[in-house]
Design an enzyme around this catalytic site. Structure first.
Site, PDB file in Angstrom:
ATOM      1  N   ARG A   1      20.932  12.951  30.599  1.00 43.72           N
ATOM      2  CA  ARG A   1      22.131  13.485  29.808  1.00 43.72           C
ATOM      3  C   ARG A   1      22.973  12.097  29.152  1.00 43.72           C
ATOM      4  NH1 ARG A   1      20.175  17.868  29.383  1.00 43.72           N
ATOM      5  NH2 ARG A   1      20.866  19.729  30.286  1.00 43.72           N
TER       6      ARG A   1
ATOM      7  N   HIS B   1      18.717  16.664  20.811  1.00 46.25           N
ATOM      8  CA  HIS B   1      18.470  17.402  22.147  1.00 46.25           C
ATOM      9  C   HIS B   1      17.237  18.442  22.012  1.00 46.25           C
ATOM     10  CE1 HIS B   1      20.686  18.513  25.994  1.00 46.25           C
ATOM     11  NE2 HIS B   1      19.227  18.696  26.065  1.00 46.25           N
TER      12      HIS B   1
HETATM   13  P1  NDP Z   1      14.909  17.440  39.369  1.00 50.61           P
HETATM   14  O1  NDP Z   1      16.235  17.980  40.072  1.00 50.61           O
HETATM   15  O2  NDP Z   1      13.863  18.181  39.870  1.00 50.61           O
HETATM   16  O3  NDP Z   1      14.878  15.813  39.710  1.00 50.61           O
HETATM   17  C1  NDP Z   1      15.999  15.089  39.659  1.00 50.61           C
HETATM   18  C2  NDP Z   1      15.391  13.743  40.191  1.00 50.61           C
HETATM   19  O4  NDP Z   1      16.542  12.807  40.245  1.00 50.61           O
HETATM   20  C3  NDP Z   1      14.752  13.515  41.549  1.00 50.61           C
HETATM   21  O5  NDP Z   1      13.817  12.820  41.825  1.00 50.61           O
HETATM   22  C4  NDP Z   1      16.270  12.975  42.397  1.00 50.61           C
HETATM   23  O6  NDP Z   1      15.893  12.476  43.638  1.00 50.61           O
HETATM   24  C5  NDP Z   1      16.759  12.258  41.354  1.00 50.61           C
HETATM   25  N1  NDP Z   1      18.115  11.719  41.599  1.00 50.61           N
HETATM   26  C6  NDP Z   1      19.336  12.468  41.737  1.00 50.61           C
HETATM   27  N2  NDP Z   1      20.170  11.896  41.976  1.00 50.61           N
HETATM   28  C7  NDP Z   1      19.949  10.542  42.228  1.00 50.61           C
HETATM   29  C8  NDP Z   1      20.704   9.442  42.632  1.00 50.61           C
HETATM   30  N3  NDP Z   1      21.766   9.410  42.848  1.00 50.61           N
HETATM   31  N4  NDP Z   1      19.722   8.248  42.881  1.00 50.61           N
HETATM   32  C9  NDP Z   1      18.592   8.082  42.536  1.00 50.61           C
HETATM   33  N5  NDP Z   1      17.894   9.250  42.203  1.00 50.61           N
HETATM   34  C10 NDP Z   1      18.431  10.506  42.026  1.00 50.61           C
HETATM   35  O7  NDP Z   1      15.300  17.562  38.020  1.00 50.61           O
HETATM   36  P2  NDP Z   1      14.453  17.771  36.594  1.00 50.61           P
HETATM   37  O8  NDP Z   1      13.371  16.929  36.690  1.00 50.61           O
HETATM   38  O9  NDP Z   1      14.045  19.270  36.364  1.00 50.61           O
HETATM   39  O10 NDP Z   1      15.338  17.563  35.478  1.00 50.61           O
HETATM   40  C11 NDP Z   1      16.105  16.322  35.236  1.00 50.61           C
HETATM   41  C12 NDP Z   1      16.977  16.228  34.023  1.00 50.61           C
HETATM   42  O11 NDP Z   1      16.356  16.297  32.749  1.00 50.61           O
HETATM   43  C13 NDP Z   1      17.981  17.344  34.093  1.00 50.61           C
HETATM   44  O12 NDP Z   1      18.783  17.591  35.153  1.00 50.61           O
HETATM   45  C14 NDP Z   1      18.389  17.662  32.667  1.00 50.61           C
HETATM   46  O13 NDP Z   1      19.686  16.682  32.578  1.00 50.61           O
HETATM   47  C15 NDP Z   1      17.410  16.561  32.025  1.00 50.61           C
HETATM   48  N6  NDP Z   1      16.591  17.489  31.167  1.00 50.61           N
HETATM   49  C16 NDP Z   1      16.671  17.244  29.617  1.00 50.61           C
HETATM   50  C17 NDP Z   1      15.942  17.882  28.770  1.00 50.61           C
HETATM   51  C18 NDP Z   1      16.133  17.501  27.141  1.00 50.61           C
HETATM   52  O14 NDP Z   1      15.634  18.248  26.282  1.00 50.61           O
HETATM   53  N7  NDP Z   1      16.356  16.161  26.828  1.00 50.61           N
HETATM   54  C19 NDP Z   1      15.186  19.063  29.113  1.00 50.61           C
HETATM   55  C20 NDP Z   1      15.197  19.344  30.492  1.00 50.61           C
HETATM   56  C21 NDP Z   1      15.782  18.615  31.342  1.00 50.61           C
HETATM   57  P3  NDP Z   1      14.851  13.036  44.834  1.00 50.61           P
HETATM   58  O15 NDP Z   1      13.654  13.495  44.167  1.00 50.61           O
HETATM   59  O16 NDP Z   1      14.998  12.211  45.904  1.00 50.61           O
HETATM   60  O17 NDP Z   1      15.709  14.512  45.263  1.00 50.61           O
END
Ligand code: NDP
Length: 318
Positions: A233, A281
Site C-alpha cells: 500500500r 494499482h
Molecule cells: P496476509 O494477511 O495473508 O499476509 C500479511 C503478511 O504480513 C503476513 O506474513 C504477516 O505476518 C505480515 N505482517 C503483518 N504485519 C506485520 C508486521 N507488523 N511486521 C511483520 N510482518 C507483518 O495478506 P496478503 O498476503 O493476502 O496481502 C498483503 C497485502 O498486499 C494486502 O493487505 C494488500 O494491501 C496488498 N495487495 C496489493 C495488491 C495490488 O494489486 N497492488 C493486490 C492484493 C494485495 P504473519 O504471517 O506472521 O501473520
C-alpha cells in the site's frame, strides 16, 4: 423470487450492464438471494445481508442493520476501515483467489527482472537515443529478493521467484517454514533481513505498524544499489525517503504500483523520475468470475455456519 422479502447482496463496483451476468452466476447456488447494485433505491436496507465492496463511501455500511458479512473485493481491507462508522460487529473478509496469487506472482517476477536487468536505466537511455551496452544487469541466481510480508501473497510470490532462480528471503511477524526461503521475523531480525535484500518487495498489509515502514532508516540498511517493488500500500512507503535514496544511489530503481493518493496526481514528480516505473494499482486486479466464485464461497460458509474464509483479524489489524 419475492425480492421484497429476500436477502440481498449489494455490490458497489459493477455497471448496469454487468449486473445480469452477476445475477446469472449466483442464481443457481443461491436462488433466494437478490443481487443489486449499490445505488439501487428500490433495495430495502433491512434486507441487505451481504455487501461486496471497493471503497464504500463513509457511513453507508452502517445503514444496513442486518448486515452479516462485509466482503472486500480486494486482498486489503484498508478501503473499508477508513470508514469510521464501519459496524464493528460485522465480520470482514478479504479477497484472495488463485488468480490474485498468479497475477501478483507475474507482476513481482516481472518487476524483479526489470530491476535486476537495470530496465529503468535502459528506458532512460533509450529516451535519449543512447546505446547502453554497459547496462547488463546481473543474474537471477545472484539476486537476493527480500519479501516484506510472507502471507498469502508473499508466499505465492516467493515460490514463483524461486522457480525463476532468484534467492528468496522473507520477513513476517511470526517465523515461517517455507522450503528454500530464509525466514526472518519481528523487529529484531529486520536489519539482518534488509542487509540481504538486493531487491525489496513490499507485500505487507496496511496497519498502524506498517505505515511509513519504508523509511530513510530502512532504505539505508539495504545493500547499496538495491531495488524496491511496492505492491503493498502507498502509505507504507515514505516517498521523500525513496527520492533521497534514489538521488544518493543507495536505491537504483523502483517499481511502484500503489500510492498514498490514487490515482497519482498528474503533476506528481514521481511520474517523471528516471529511476521509477509506475503502474496504476494493477499488480493483481482479478476477473469478475474469480470475485464471484470467492463471494459465493463466503456466503455458502456463512449460511452453513462454517468459519468464513479469509477473515480479517481485528486484533492483528490484517
Ligand atoms: P496476509 O494477511 O495473508 O499476509 C500479511 C503478511 O504480513 C503476513 O506474513 C504477516 O505476518 C505480515 N505482517 C503483518 N504485519 C506485520 C508486521 N507488523 N511486521 C511483520 N510482518 C507483518 O495478506 P496478503 O498476503 O493476502 O496481502 C498483503 C497485502 O498486499 C494486502 O493487505 C494488500 O494491501 C496488498 N495487495 C496489493 C495488491 C495490488 O494489486 N497492488 C493486490 C492484493 C494485495 P504473519 O504471517 O506472521 O501473520
Amino acid at each position: 423470487m419475492n425480492v421484497a422479502s429476500s436477502e440481498t447482496l449489494l455490490i458497489n463496483f459493477i455497471s448496469e450492464d454487468e449486473l445480469p451476468a452477476w445475477r446469472e452466476r449466483f442464481s443457481r447456488p443461491f436462488p433466494d438471494l437478490h443481487l443489486a447494485r449499490w445505488d439501487d433505491c428500490s433495495v430495502d436496507p433491512d434486507r441487505v445481508s451481504y455487501v461486496l465492496v471497493w471503497k464504500p463511501e463513509p457511513g453507508r455500511l452502517a445503514q444496513f442493520p442486518n448486515l452479516k458479512v462485509i466482503m472486500s473485493e480486494a486482498a486489503g481491507v484498508d478501503h473499508i476501515l477508513s470508514d469510521p462508522l464501519v459496524p464493528r460487529h460485522v465480520p470482514i473478509t478479504r479477497m484472495v483467489t488463485a488468480e490474485t496469487l498468479s497475477r501478483m506472482a507475474d507482476y513481482v517476477t516481472m518487476a524483479a527482472y526489470m530491476l535486476m536487468r537495470q530496465m529503468p536505466d535502459i528506458i532512460h537511455a533509450q529516451r535519449q537515443s543512447l546505446w547502453s551496452d554497459h547496462l547488463t544487469g546481473r543474474l537471477a541466481s545472484e539476486t537476493r529478493v527480500g519479501i516484506l510480508g510472507l502471507g498469502q501473497l508473499g508466499t505465492g510470490v516467493a515460490s514463483r521467484l524461486l522457480a525463476n532462480g532468484f534467492k528468496v528471503n522473507g520477513w513476517s511477524r511470526r517465523g515461517k517454514q517455507i522450503a528454500d526461503v530464509q525466514s526472518f521475523s519481528g523487529s529484531q531480525q529486520l536489519a539482518s533481513f534488509l542487509r540481504q535484500s538486493d531487491i525489496l518487495v513490499n507485500l505487507l498489509p496496511d496497519t498502524v505498524e506498517t505505515r511509513d515502514i519504508i523509511s530513510d532508516e530502512l532504505l539505508n540498511q539495504l545493500p547499496a544499489g538495491a531495488g524496491i517493488i511496492n505492491v503493498g500500500r502507498g502509505h507504507q512507503l515514505n516517498v521523500a525517503a525513496l527520492l533521497r535514496a534514489l538521488a544518493s544511489g543507495q536505491i537504483k530503481g523502483a517499481v511502484l504500483d500503489v500510492f498514498a493518493q490514487e490515482p497519482l496526481p498528474a503533476d506528481d514528480p514521481l511520474w517523471q523520475h528516471p529511476g521509477i516505473i509506475i503502474t496504476g494499482h494493477v499488480a493483481s486486479l482479478i476477473s469478475n468470475e474469480a470475485k464471484a466464485e470467492q463471494a459465493m464461497a463466503i456466503i455458502r460458509a456463512d449460511r452453513d455456519g462454517l468459519p468464513l474464509p479469509l477473515l480479517y483479524n481485528r486484533e492483528w489489524g490484517y
